[in-house]
Design a protein around this motif. Structure first.
Motif, PDB file in Angstrom:
ATOM      1  N   LEU A  26       9.415   6.085  -1.295  1.00  0.00           N
ATOM      2  CA  LEU A  26       8.821   4.793  -0.954  1.00  0.00           C
ATOM      3  C   LEU A  26       8.414   3.997  -2.194  1.00  0.00           C
ATOM      4  O   LEU A  26       8.073   2.830  -2.098  1.00  0.00           O
ATOM      5  N   ALA A  27       8.459   4.627  -3.367  1.00  0.00           N
ATOM      6  CA  ALA A  27       8.066   3.955  -4.610  1.00  0.00           C
ATOM      7  C   ALA A  27       9.207   3.126  -5.199  1.00  0.00           C
ATOM      8  O   ALA A  27       9.027   2.474  -6.213  1.00  0.00           O
ATOM      9  N   HIS A  28      10.347   3.118  -4.575  1.00  0.00           N
ATOM     10  CA  HIS A  28      11.509   2.379  -5.077  1.00  0.00           C
ATOM     11  C   HIS A  28      11.378   0.886  -4.763  1.00  0.00           C
ATOM     12  O   HIS A  28      10.967   0.501  -3.677  1.00  0.00           O
ATOM     13  N   VAL A  46       0.844  -1.201   0.000  1.00  0.00           N
ATOM     14  CA  VAL A  46       0.000   0.000   0.000  1.00  0.00           C
ATOM     15  C   VAL A  46       0.880   1.251   0.000  1.00  0.00           C
ATOM     16  O   VAL A  46       0.623   2.200  -0.755  1.00  0.00           O
ATOM     17  N   LEU A  47       1.918   1.272   0.826  1.00  0.00           N
ATOM     18  CA  LEU A  47       2.829   2.422   0.836  1.00  0.00           C
ATOM     19  C   LEU A  47       3.480   2.614  -0.536  1.00  0.00           C
ATOM     20  O   LEU A  47       3.587   3.735  -1.034  1.00  0.00           O
ATOM     21  N   TYR A  48       3.897   1.509  -1.137  1.00  0.00           N
ATOM     22  CA  TYR A  48       4.498   1.579  -2.465  1.00  0.00           C
ATOM     23  C   TYR A  48       3.510   2.140  -3.488  1.00  0.00           C
ATOM     24  O   TYR A  48       3.847   3.024  -4.275  1.00  0.00           O
ATOM     25  N   ASP A  49       2.280   1.633  -3.464  1.00  0.00           N
ATOM     26  CA  ASP A  49       1.269   2.089  -4.419  1.00  0.00           C
ATOM     27  C   ASP A  49       0.936   3.563  -4.211  1.00  0.00           C
ATOM     28  O   ASP A  49       0.799   4.315  -5.181  1.00  0.00           O
ATOM     29  N   LEU A  50       0.803   3.972  -2.957  1.00  0.00           N
ATOM     30  CA  LEU A  50       0.533   5.386  -2.681  1.00  0.00           C
ATOM     31  C   LEU A  50       1.677   6.265  -3.171  1.00  0.00           C
ATOM     32  O   LEU A  50       1.453   7.331  -3.750  1.00  0.00           O
ATOM     33  N   ALA A  51       2.900   5.817  -2.943  1.00  0.00           N
ATOM     34  CA  ALA A  51       4.058   6.596  -3.396  1.00  0.00           C
ATOM     35  C   ALA A  51       4.129   6.633  -4.921  1.00  0.00           C
ATOM     36  O   ALA A  51       4.467   7.661  -5.510  1.00  0.00           O
TER      37      ALA A  51
END
Length: 138
Positions: free
Chosen positions: A63-65, A49-54
């Protein structure tokens, strides 16, 4: 019921009291396995979820890395940091950590679900759909 305290789970105490100690051990294994499974699922889903939000610009971009295997390591580390804080809080304040963390978690959940509910109602109003529909209808 009047003897239940901090000596153990009421189910385990009941099974031990009935002389079925092996079942009590099995129940403890099942509960521990379920708790570890929930922790694993929550760690995975929180990182995703953090990745998707980023990725969509709704959380800090770092956080998208992901690594070369597609694992959002930074989001996973951030999530693990929160878990570490909870564990540290339990070590520093034994017996009080739960009383501190529950209001924080419940408050966050109330805020989150309230925002979801308001967003849904606003979406339905914007789409011209009534607030209530027939039960079991799409």
């Amino acid at each position: 019921w009047n003897k239940v305290g901090t000596d153990g789970s009421p189910f385990v105490l009941m099974l031990v009291g009935l002389g079925i100690g092996g079942a009590a051990t099995l129940l403890n294994v099942v509960v521990l396995t379920a708790a570890l499974s929930v922790a694993n699922v929550m760690t995975y889903s929180n990182a995703r979820v953090l990745y998707d939000l980023a990725s969509s610009g709704q959380a800090p971009r770092f956080l998208a890395h992901t690594n070369k295997r597609g694992v959002p390591v930074r989001a996973l580390l951030l999530n693990s940091g929160f878990v570490a804080v909870a564990v540290l809080l339990n070590v520093v304040l034994p017996g009080k950590a739960l009383a501190i963390l529950i209001p924080v978690v419940v408050g966050a959940e109330l805020i989150t679900w309230s925002i979801i509910a308001v967003s849904h109602l606003r979406f339905r109003a914007r789409e011209g759909v009534g607030l209530f529909k027939t039960p079991l209808s799409p």
